[in-house]
Design a protein around this motif. Structure first.
Motif, PDB file in Angstrom:
ATOM      1  N   LYS B  55       0.834  -1.206   0.000  1.00 47.90           N
ATOM      2  CA  LYS B  55       0.000   0.000   0.000  1.00 47.90           C
ATOM      3  C   LYS B  55       0.875   1.265   0.000  1.00 47.90           C
ATOM      4  N   THR B  56       1.959   1.211   0.775  1.00 45.74           N
ATOM      5  CA  THR B  56       2.880   2.353   0.788  1.00 45.74           C
ATOM      6  C   THR B  56       3.450   2.608  -0.610  1.00 45.74           C
ATOM      7  N   ARG B  57       3.798   1.509  -1.289  1.00 41.39           N
ATOM      8  CA  ARG B  57       4.331   1.633  -2.658  1.00 41.39           C
ATOM      9  C   ARG B  57       3.275   2.212  -3.598  1.00 41.39           C
ATOM     10  N   VAL B  58       2.032   1.735  -3.444  1.00 40.25           N
ATOM     11  CA  VAL B  58       0.960   2.211  -4.328  1.00 40.25           C
ATOM     12  C   VAL B  58       0.708   3.699  -4.092  1.00 40.25           C
ATOM     13  N   GLU B  59       0.776   4.120  -2.839  1.00 41.41           N
ATOM     14  CA  GLU B  59       0.582   5.546  -2.562  1.00 41.41           C
ATOM     15  C   GLU B  59       1.679   6.375  -3.231  1.00 41.41           C
ATOM     16  N   ASP B  60       2.888   5.815  -3.257  1.00 37.57           N
ATOM     17  CA  ASP B  60       3.992   6.490  -3.957  1.00 37.57           C
ATOM     18  C   ASP B  60       3.708   6.573  -5.466  1.00 37.57           C
ATOM     19  N   MET B  61       3.140   5.481  -5.994  1.00 35.52           N
ATOM     20  CA  MET B  61       2.769   5.485  -7.424  1.00 35.52           C
ATOM     21  C   MET B  61       1.738   6.579  -7.706  1.00 35.52           C
ATOM     22  N   CYS B  62       0.804   6.749  -6.776  1.00 35.57           N
ATOM     23  CA  CYS B  62      -0.228   7.772  -6.964  1.00 35.57           C
ATOM     24  C   CYS B  62       0.401   9.166  -6.999  1.00 35.57           C
ATOM     25  N   LYS B  63       1.335   9.392  -6.058  1.00 35.19           N
ATOM     26  CA  LYS B  63       1.955  10.721  -5.988  1.00 35.19           C
ATOM     27  C   LYS B  63       2.819  10.991  -7.207  1.00 35.19           C
ATOM     28  N   LYS B  64       3.464   9.937  -7.737  1.00 31.68           N
ATOM     29  CA  LYS B  64       4.407  10.146  -8.849  1.00 31.68           C
ATOM     30  C   LYS B  64       3.739  10.145 -10.212  1.00 31.68           C
ATOM     31  N   LEU B  65       2.606   9.454 -10.355  1.00 29.44           N
ATOM     32  CA  LEU B  65       2.024   9.354 -11.698  1.00 29.44           C
ATOM     33  C   LEU B  65       0.496   9.307 -11.723  1.00 29.44           C
TER      34      LEU B  65
END
Lengths: 220, 79
Positions: B55-65
């Motif tokens: 989930k932490t990784r997915v949140e990073d994906m949201c912020k980056k793209l």
């Protein structure tokens, strides 16, 4: 001046951009495919052209904004060298964070394609200096997502810093404060929705865009 | 593992597509529709079995793209 035009899958104004640059400099720019990771040595000016990169998937400019060439484009901008994004290129600059705000679906929901009367709000940039005392120009627009948005604080800041360069005289898309083109704080990165590269030849309907290229490329 | 991501416009950001949807529903006689907001649903199939880390990784994906923080918020649900 050595120039480069970045070509993404779905770019469709890249050749118009190259024509405009060559008309002013006498030298064709290097066309750089988005999967490259470096600009040609000695590149002094970079242009991100209009089009529909990656089919406008996700958000206009979002995919292009994370493509392989972008770190080199950002480094070019961070070195203070001139970078111009037109239409989809403006959307890419917004997505990379090189310019503030967002470009949303036109308020009318319609694609707009027309000659757009504009006011030059800042004639003292390296992209507009050759307009001299001219303030009213007509440059074509052709887009579906050109509705400029930013919060009031950002809008007030860019207004007070002279970063609003072009304003619509007849707002075609619902943009906040009629904003058509903006420049970064450093004065070397400009994005605009209207297409100056489509207004460089009287036989094609006007030459009001030519001074953008003359300003940056320093001739004529 | 699956991640389900909702991306939606922030409150106060004009949503002309949502307004058009609301107008069309009213035209069909659904007079109770007062407003519509349109967003995106993105589903990701992910390898691994640590849902919290994913989930932490997915949140990073949201912020980056996946989301544009200037105009959009997002929520992430893990299955």
């Amino acid at each position: 001046m050595k120039s480069a035009v970045i070509v993404f899958p779905g770019s469709n104004c890249d050749r118009d951009a190259a024509m405009a640059i060559e008309k002013v400099t006498g030298t064709a720019p290097t066309m750089v495919w988005h999967q490259e990771t470096a600009l040609p040595d000695g590149t002094e000016f970079v242009m991100l052209p209009g089009g529909f990169s990656y089919g406008d998937y996700l958000r206009c400019g979002a995919m292009a904004g994370v493509s392989h060439i972008i770190p080199a484009v950002k480094a070019h901008a961070e070195d203070g060298k001139p970078l111009l994004g037109v239409c989809n290129g403006f959307q890419v600059l917004i997505e990379t964070g090189l310019l503030p705000g967002a470009l949303m679906r036109n308020a009318s929901l319609h694609f707009v394609c027309e000659k757009s009367p504009l006011t030059i709000e800042n004639g003292n940039t390296q992209f507009t200096s050759r307009y001299g005392s001219t303030r009213d120009v007509i440059i074509p627009v052709a887009h579906h997502d050109g509705n400029y948005f930013a919060d009031d604080e950002t809008l007030d800041r860019i207004e007070s810093e002279g970063q609003v360069v072009f304003r619509y005289a007849r707002n075609p898309n619902g943009s906040a404060r009629d904003i058509a083109g903006i420049i970064n704080e450093g004065g070397n990165v400009m994005g605009m929705m209207p297409h100056p590269e489509r207004a460089i030849d009287a036989d094609h309907g006007g030459t009001d865009g030519l001074a953008v290229f003359e300003s940056i490329l320093g001739s004529a | 593992m699956k991640a389900r991501i909702h991306v939606y416009l922030k409150p106060g950001v004009l949503d002309p597509q949502g307004a058009a949807v609301a107008g069309a529903l009213k035209n069909l006689g659904f007079d109770e529709v007062e407003n519509a907001r349109q967003g995106k649903l993105i589903e990701l199939d992910l390898s691994g079995d640590d849902a919290d880390a994913a989930k932490t990784r997915v949140e990073d994906m949201c912020k980056k793209l996946l989301a544009n923080p200037v105009i959009e918020n997002f929520t992430v649900e893990m299955d």
